[in-house]
Motif scaffolding. Structure first.
Motif, PDB file in Angstrom:
ATOM      1  N   ILE A 190      -5.555 -13.875   1.534  1.00 20.23           N
ATOM      2  CA  ILE A 190      -5.701 -12.469   1.460  1.00 20.23           C
ATOM      3  C   ILE A 190      -4.419 -12.134   0.872  1.00 20.23           C
ATOM      4  N   SER A 191      -4.092 -11.705  -0.065  1.00 22.48           N
ATOM      5  CA  SER A 191      -3.036 -11.081  -1.094  1.00 22.48           C
ATOM      6  C   SER A 191      -3.178  -9.501  -1.120  1.00 22.48           C
ATOM      7  N   ASP A 239      -2.109  -3.747  11.478  1.00 24.57           N
ATOM      8  CA  ASP A 239      -3.397  -2.759  11.637  1.00 24.57           C
ATOM      9  C   ASP A 239      -4.366  -2.649  10.532  1.00 24.57           C
ATOM     10  N   GLU A 240      -4.009  -2.193   9.422  1.00 28.00           N
ATOM     11  CA  GLU A 240      -4.589  -2.268   8.186  1.00 28.00           C
ATOM     12  C   GLU A 240      -5.112  -3.639   7.777  1.00 28.00           C
ATOM     13  N   ALA A 241      -4.249  -4.753   7.946  1.00 25.61           N
ATOM     14  CA  ALA A 241      -4.960  -6.082   7.659  1.00 25.61           C
ATOM     15  C   ALA A 241      -6.006  -6.580   8.631  1.00 25.61           C
ATOM     16  N   LEU A 260     -14.144 -12.143  15.295  1.00 25.97           N
ATOM     17  CA  LEU A 260     -12.857 -12.145  14.656  1.00 25.97           C
ATOM     18  C   LEU A 260     -11.880 -12.585  15.801  1.00 25.97           C
ATOM     19  N   ASP A 261     -12.347 -12.369  16.847  1.00 22.57           N
ATOM     20  CA  ASP A 261     -11.662 -12.967  18.222  1.00 22.57           C
ATOM     21  C   ASP A 261     -11.443 -14.519  18.041  1.00 22.57           C
ATOM     22  N   ASP A 262     -12.644 -15.203  17.428  1.00 19.31           N
ATOM     23  CA  ASP A 262     -12.601 -16.692  17.204  1.00 19.31           C
ATOM     24  C   ASP A 262     -11.671 -17.127  16.371  1.00 19.31           C
ATOM     25  N   ALA A 263     -11.167 -16.321  15.349  1.00 23.61           N
ATOM     26  CA  ALA A 263     -10.416 -16.815  14.181  1.00 23.61           C
ATOM     27  C   ALA A 263      -8.957 -17.088  14.457  1.00 23.61           C
ATOM     28  N   VAL A 264      -8.266 -18.012  13.522  1.00 24.08           N
ATOM     29  CA  VAL A 264      -7.205 -18.254  13.389  1.00 24.08           C
ATOM     30  C   VAL A 264      -6.460 -17.457  12.352  1.00 24.08           C
ATOM     31  N   ILE A 265      -5.493 -16.466  12.681  1.00 29.05           N
ATOM     32  CA  ILE A 265      -4.758 -15.585  11.751  1.00 29.05           C
ATOM     33  C   ILE A 265      -3.551 -15.916  11.558  1.00 29.05           C
ATOM     34  N   VAL A 266      -2.880 -16.258  10.380  1.00 24.52           N
ATOM     35  CA  VAL A 266      -1.464 -16.565  10.031  1.00 24.52           C
ATOM     36  C   VAL A 266      -0.880 -15.744   9.028  1.00 24.52           C
ATOM     37  N   GLU A 267       0.319 -15.363   9.200  1.00 23.53           N
ATOM     38  CA  GLU A 267       0.811 -14.360   8.002  1.00 23.53           C
ATOM     39  C   GLU A 267       1.901 -15.317   7.290  1.00 23.53           C
ATOM     40  N   HIS A 268       1.695 -15.221   5.960  1.00 25.17           N
ATOM     41  CA  HIS A 268       2.659 -16.165   5.278  1.00 25.17           C
ATOM     42  C   HIS A 268       3.535 -15.295   4.455  1.00 25.17           C
TER      43      HIS A 268
END
Length: 104
Positions: free
Chosen positions: A61-62, A70-72, A87-95
């Motif tokens: 996502i860009s 919060d918006e993300a 979504l609780d099962d997802a891996v979320i990483v910010e780059h």
């Protein structure tokens, strides 16, 4: 906002994608917001054991402007709803990429 994604074959494992996500050399900064490579490994093992072709889906996502976490999160929730996962099962990483604008 640009959203790209694609499924990761369970036969290919998680390692290449996890390495790219958590150690990618093209990133100035990497912040794990939720999850870790071991969760990705479990996803692939579970998929393999169940005979599923795909282990997980990798979304990129860009945003075109700065957004809050919060918006993300709201965007992630919409993707989770559309694709039918928790979504609780997802891996979320910010780059943070060197090529990104200051305001995104």
């Amino acid at each position: 906002m640009i959203i790209k994604g694609g499924p990761i074959l369970s036969k290919n494992g998680h390692a290449d994608t996890a390495d790219h996500i958590f150690n990618g050399p093209k990133n100035e900064r990497i912040t794990a917001l939720q999850g870790n490579p071991f969760i990705m490994q479990d996803m692939v093992f579970d998929a393999q054991n169940a005979g599923f072709k795909y282990g997980f889906h990798h979304f990129k996502i860009s945003p075109d402007k700065e957004i809050s976490r919060d918006e993300a999160r709201k965007d992630f929730e919409e993707i989770a709803q559309e694709y039918g996962f928790n979504l609780d099962d997802a891996v979320i990483v910010e780059h943070q990429k060197p090529r990104s604008k200051k305001d995104n």
